[in-house]
Design a protein around this motif. Sequence first.
Motif, PDB file in Angstrom:
ATOM      1  N   LEU A  18       0.823  -1.208   0.000  1.00 25.20           N
ATOM      2  CA  LEU A  18       0.000   0.000   0.000  1.00 25.20           C
ATOM      3  C   LEU A  18       0.859   1.261   0.000  1.00 25.20           C
ATOM      4  N   ARG A  19       1.902   1.257   0.802  1.00 24.30           N
ATOM      5  CA  ARG A  19       2.754   2.450   0.884  1.00 24.30           C
ATOM      6  C   ARG A  19       3.527   2.659  -0.416  1.00 24.30           C
ATOM      7  N   GLY A  21       1.742   5.864  -1.740  1.00 15.72           N
ATOM      8  CA  GLY A  21       2.589   6.960  -1.266  1.00 15.72           C
ATOM      9  C   GLY A  21       2.086   7.635  -0.014  1.00 15.72           C
ATOM     10  N   ASP A  22       0.972   8.324  -0.112  1.00 20.03           N
ATOM     11  CA  ASP A  22       0.477   9.130   1.006  1.00 20.03           C
ATOM     12  C   ASP A  22      -0.315   8.256   1.975  1.00 20.03           C
ATOM     13  N   VAL A  23       0.402   7.336   2.621  1.00 24.34           N
ATOM     14  CA  VAL A  23      -0.214   6.395   3.559  1.00 24.34           C
ATOM     15  C   VAL A  23       0.509   6.516   4.888  1.00 24.34           C
ATOM     16  N   PHE A  29      -5.103   7.308   4.741  1.00 27.11           N
ATOM     17  CA  PHE A  29      -4.770   7.650   3.357  1.00 27.11           C
ATOM     18  C   PHE A  29      -4.947   9.154   3.200  1.00 27.11           C
ATOM     19  N   GLY A  30      -3.830   9.887   3.333  1.00 31.21           N
ATOM     20  CA  GLY A  30      -3.933  11.344   3.383  1.00 31.21           C
ATOM     21  C   GLY A  30      -4.828  11.705   4.553  1.00 31.21           C
ATOM     22  N   LEU A  45      -6.112  10.438  -4.140  1.00 31.18           N
ATOM     23  CA  LEU A  45      -4.867  10.932  -3.565  1.00 31.18           C
ATOM     24  C   LEU A  45      -4.006  11.675  -4.574  1.00 31.18           C
ATOM     25  N   GLU A  46      -4.391  11.602  -5.838  1.00 30.86           N
ATOM     26  CA  GLU A  46      -3.601  12.288  -6.858  1.00 30.86           C
ATOM     27  C   GLU A  46      -3.685  13.796  -6.652  1.00 30.86           C
TER      28      GLU A  46
END
Length: 391
Positions: free
Chosen positions: A276-277, A281-283, A301-302, A379-380
């Motif tokens: 997941l990370r 990314g933003d995890v 997630f963010g 999350l983009e």
Amino acid sequence: MNEPVYLDHNATTQPGPEVLEEMLDSLRTVWANPSSTHAPGQAARRALTDARARVATFLGCQGAELVFTSGATEANHMAVLGALALGRERGRTRLVLSAVEHPGLLALAARLKAEGQPVDLIPVNAQGQLDLEAARGLIRDDVALVSVMGANNETGVLMPVAELAALAHAAGSPLHVDATQLVGKTTARFDAGGADLWSVSAHKLHGPKGIGALVVRKGLVWPALFSGRQERQRRGGTENMPGILGFAAAAERAGLTLADDLARMRSLQARLEGGLRAALGDVHLYGAQAERLPNTSCLRFGTLDAEQVLGRLERSGVVASSGAACTASGTQPSHVLLAMGETPLQAKASVRLSLGRETRADDIDRAITAAVQAIGPLLEPARPAAEPQAA
């Protein structure tokens, strides 16, 4: 159509086939009241004694120390209210809990506090680890009971039970551990941790709902929450024979496969969190630097709202939760994460993914793929607005 990937094992687990078989058989063969003196009643009594021994073997206690209850909530109430009743006889009036206890126990504490009962909460740090220095200051000779969960149900962070037992005993207080999330997910045993009381629930280890136990260390005379002659006069009411036998079957099965289950879940946990990370990314992983259960991942997630994330995951074939099942409505931020220093916005964004003994590598891969498809677009980073065209 594929079955959904079930990642909510901290809320409940599916009863195993051996559990269902033993429960159904009990309804056919040992349906009599085990307190009756006739032959059918005594057959039920023998089955009850055997089941008690099987559960006790798994938990690491003696059969005589085991009090069957309707579940961990009742066991927790029995521990707390019994300790306060005994404490009043000795001038001990305070209850000390951690700030991240299960909502059911904190609700009891809040009710008692409103009635004038002194209650103190031990804080945790940003990793969810208990502040032992604060505990030392709170655990004094006026404490009736120190009560702490062995592992947090949301983050999976393990609590320092042995250290708390030493502090409590030095102050002359018993230690109660809500071991609901420990059993079946760690090698913890009642006879090795220093606790005086343990609460457990069968449905967390593939047993039936509506059955659990309070383990009371030998030598402690504990008041009954419900009066009656059953359970050595510690818990009245005709015994739930199908539930108890189902509990025994689940405990026996868990004991046989525990080592393999723990190793596999630890590997799958690393696969899930790493995947997941890497993909999103933003995890943010809660308790990443703490010792945790091998099956529990509490993620953000963010700052996406948990209910939005969980809804999108379920539509993609993955079911999970935002914390304790009884408070996972999404309307309130997690009290556990607030205690860890998170903002209300962050605390409402947490998602708990909890693995079980049926979880397999392809389930983890499906979950990662679903998360990328369902959450990734949210999350983009927003694209900058286009420059206005020249006239």
